[in-house]
Design a protein around this motif. Structure first.
Motif, PDB file in Angstrom:
ATOM      1  N   ALA A 140       5.271 -13.905   1.200  1.00  0.00           N
ATOM      2  CA  ALA A 140       4.508 -12.991   0.344  1.00  0.00           C
ATOM      3  C   ALA A 140       3.485 -12.212   1.161  1.00  0.00           C
ATOM      4  O   ALA A 140       3.299 -11.004   0.971  1.00  0.00           O
ATOM      5  CB  ALA A 140       3.818 -13.779  -0.764  1.00  0.00           C
ATOM      6  N   ALA A 141       2.811 -12.889   2.089  1.00  0.00           N
ATOM      7  CA  ALA A 141       1.802 -12.228   2.921  1.00  0.00           C
ATOM      8  C   ALA A 141       2.424 -11.135   3.790  1.00  0.00           C
ATOM      9  O   ALA A 141       1.782 -10.121   4.072  1.00  0.00           O
ATOM     10  CB  ALA A 141       1.088 -13.252   3.792  1.00  0.00           C
ATOM     11  N   HIS A 142       3.668 -11.326   4.208  1.00  0.00           N
ATOM     12  CA  HIS A 142       4.377 -10.322   5.009  1.00  0.00           C
ATOM     13  C   HIS A 142       4.451  -8.981   4.274  1.00  0.00           C
ATOM     14  O   HIS A 142       4.426  -7.912   4.888  1.00  0.00           O
ATOM     15  CB  HIS A 142       5.778 -10.825   5.339  1.00  0.00           C
ATOM     16  CG  HIS A 142       6.646  -9.831   6.041  1.00  0.00           C
ATOM     17  ND1 HIS A 142       6.466  -9.492   7.374  1.00  0.00           N
ATOM     18  CD2 HIS A 142       7.693  -9.084   5.594  1.00  0.00           C
ATOM     19  CE1 HIS A 142       7.368  -8.580   7.719  1.00  0.00           C
ATOM     20  NE2 HIS A 142       8.120  -8.318   6.662  1.00  0.00           N
ATOM     21  N   PHE A 143       4.497  -9.048   2.933  1.00  0.00           N
ATOM     22  CA  PHE A 143       4.588  -7.831   2.123  1.00  0.00           C
ATOM     23  C   PHE A 143       3.244  -7.462   1.475  1.00  0.00           C
ATOM     24  O   PHE A 143       3.191  -6.598   0.602  1.00  0.00           O
ATOM     25  CB  PHE A 143       5.646  -8.007   1.036  1.00  0.00           C
ATOM     26  CG  PHE A 143       7.053  -8.149   1.573  1.00  0.00           C
ATOM     27  CD1 PHE A 143       7.768  -7.037   1.995  1.00  0.00           C
ATOM     28  CD2 PHE A 143       7.644  -9.401   1.665  1.00  0.00           C
ATOM     29  CE1 PHE A 143       9.050  -7.163   2.489  1.00  0.00           C
ATOM     30  CE2 PHE A 143       8.932  -9.536   2.161  1.00  0.00           C
ATOM     31  CZ  PHE A 143       9.642  -8.412   2.578  1.00  0.00           C
ATOM     32  N   GLY A 144       2.177  -8.148   1.878  1.00  0.00           N
ATOM     33  CA  GLY A 144       0.855  -7.821   1.364  1.00  0.00           C
ATOM     34  C   GLY A 144       0.393  -8.673   0.204  1.00  0.00           C
ATOM     35  O   GLY A 144      -0.636  -8.378  -0.409  1.00  0.00           O
ATOM     36  N   GLY A 145       1.132  -9.750  -0.099  1.00  0.00           N
ATOM     37  CA  GLY A 145       0.751 -10.623  -1.201  1.00  0.00           C
ATOM     38  C   GLY A 145       0.050 -11.871  -0.715  1.00  0.00           C
ATOM     39  O   GLY A 145      -0.483 -11.927   0.390  1.00  0.00           O
ATOM     40  N   GLY A 146       0.068 -12.906  -1.536  1.00  0.00           N
ATOM     41  CA  GLY A 146      -0.606 -14.146  -1.162  1.00  0.00           C
ATOM     42  C   GLY A 146      -0.339 -15.235  -2.172  1.00  0.00           C
ATOM     43  O   GLY A 146       0.568 -15.137  -2.986  1.00  0.00           O
TER      44      GLY A 146
ATOM     45  N   GLY B  68       3.067 -14.843  -4.560  1.00  0.00           N
ATOM     46  CA  GLY B  68       3.578 -13.641  -5.211  1.00  0.00           C
ATOM     47  C   GLY B  68       3.096 -12.387  -4.525  1.00  0.00           C
ATOM     48  O   GLY B  68       2.183 -12.409  -3.697  1.00  0.00           O
ATOM     49  N   VAL B  69       3.734 -11.280  -4.891  1.00  0.00           N
ATOM     50  CA  VAL B  69       3.365  -9.995  -4.307  1.00  0.00           C
ATOM     51  C   VAL B  69       3.834  -8.881  -5.238  1.00  0.00           C
ATOM     52  O   VAL B  69       4.866  -9.006  -5.911  1.00  0.00           O
ATOM     53  CB  VAL B  69       4.001  -9.820  -2.905  1.00  0.00           C
ATOM     54  CG1 VAL B  69       5.521  -9.906  -2.958  1.00  0.00           C
ATOM     55  CG2 VAL B  69       3.558  -8.512  -2.260  1.00  0.00           C
ATOM     56  N   GLU B  70       3.060  -7.818  -5.301  1.00  0.00           N
ATOM     57  CA  GLU B  70       3.482  -6.599  -5.992  1.00  0.00           C
ATOM     58  C   GLU B  70       3.990  -5.619  -4.944  1.00  0.00           C
ATOM     59  O   GLU B  70       3.346  -5.414  -3.912  1.00  0.00           O
ATOM     60  CB  GLU B  70       2.322  -6.005  -6.782  1.00  0.00           C
ATOM     61  CG  GLU B  70       1.847  -6.903  -7.925  1.00  0.00           C
ATOM     62  CD  GLU B  70       0.739  -6.292  -8.742  1.00  0.00           C
ATOM     63  OE1 GLU B  70       0.342  -5.133  -8.449  1.00  0.00           O
ATOM     64  OE2 GLU B  70       0.263  -6.958  -9.686  1.00  0.00           O
TER      65      GLU B  70
END
Length: 333
Positions: free
Chosen positions: A287-293, A300-302
């Motif tokens: 998730a962090a790879h795509f800006g989430g956490g 999760g991530v949007e």
């Protein structure tokens, strides 16, 4: 150095005119923590208000909250002088409508998400190893000499149950069980609360989950479960997005599945991705790879992509991050 629960308890003794909020689209920990903090402040005789931009989900309408939950700062009955932000991994999680008002208020940040940037301006108590934010609110109540009983106890028990999977997840510590035992010892009717918490499904939600079970996909030799959920599917069942609560975890019940990926629409061209795992599989890193956490086993991530494309990219990243065998891309040919 003073323990954080004692430090925040001292701050609350001296504060007044307090806004309590939590993340948009709240779950049981968020609503339980929100209500519990309100009960703590009520016992202290403070003026406070509860605020959540999404309101209280219908399946949690039974929770004994200490007042109305406002969905807009324009509705508040007074001008707050302090904000308590609960269960929010960053300053964006309370929702866009609250970002500007919260930026103008002194704030206390209480949270258990990894990667929290410590956005509170008065104090930050962030411990990712905690099972639930409600666990932390419970310790503040105890630091203030308040028994974990009555409506306060119900709110706290809901928070603990929600984020530990009814005390079945790996985050279920001895301390969590001790707090639950204390609440039960103070008179909580566990059977009655479980009845209210678990048996809240609408017929539309049941139909939706039936469709989701039929359309779920598997990748990487059955180790990843994927559910891409267009709004049209939800609407065709007469359901709502809130009826997806718990589905990401449900997918993991398939034998051999290590990680579940749930992707739904989020605006005209966006997606919201929920990831679940157990043990060492770190979905927060994906998730962090795509800006989430989030947490190691729940993140999760949007993403500004349509659901199918968001799913494709997340599944590919999962395969690389976790070193999964087999093929994930073939699902999208």
């Amino acid at each position: 150095m003073q323990e954080p629960q004692a430090r925040i308890a001292a701050l609350l003794r001296d504060a007044d005119d307090i806004l309590i909020t939590t993340h948009a689209n709240p779950d049981g920990d968020a609503i339980g923590s929100l209500g519990a903090m309100g009960h703590v402040l009520a016992t202290l005789g403070k003026r406070f208000c509860l605020c959540n931009v999404s309101g209280v989900p219908s399946h949690l309408s039974w929770v004994p909250l200490p007042g109305q939950v406002y969905t807009s700062v324009d509705e508040l009955p007074f001008q707050p002088r302090l904000a308590i932000v609960l269960d929010c991994g960053d300053e964006k999680r309370p929702g866009e409508a609250l970002r500007a008002p919260l930026a103008d208020l002194p704030s206390i940040n209480i949270d258990h998400h990894q990667g929290n940037p410590l956005f509170g301006t008065v104090d930050n108590w962030v411990e990712p190893q905690r099972a639930a934010t409600g666990e932390m609110v419970a310790e503040i109540a105890l630091a203030l000499g308040q028994p974990l009983a009555g409506a306060l106890g119900e709110c706290l028990y809901l928070a603990l149950v929600s984020d530990t999977g009814s005390f079945s997840f790996g985050n279920t510590s001895a301390r969590v069980l001790s707090l639950a035992a204390e609440i039960v010892g103070n008179g909580l009717d566990v059977a009655a609360l479980t009845e209210r918490h678990d048996n809240q499904w609408s017929f539309a939600r049941m139909q939706l989950w039936g469709r989701l079970m039929q359309e779920m996909r598997l990748a990487f030799d059955g180790t990843v479960a994927i559910s891409v959920i267009p709004d049209a599917l939800i609407e065709s069942c007469g359901a709502r997005r809130a009826d997806l609560e718990g589905w990401a975890s449900q997918m993991r019940k398939v034998r051999g599945v290590r990680v579940s990926v749930m992707v739904r629409g989020n605006g005209p061209e966006g997606s919201k991705v929920s990831l679940r795992s157990t043990g060492p599989d770190d979905v927060r890193a994906v998730a962090a790879h795509f800006g989430g956490g989030g947490h190691r086993n729940a993140a999760g991530v949007e993403m500004p992509l349509p659901p199918e494309e968001a799913s494709r990219q997340v599944v590919a990243a999962l395969g690389e991050q976790l070193g999964l065998d087999g093929d994930g891309a073939s699902l999208y040919v």
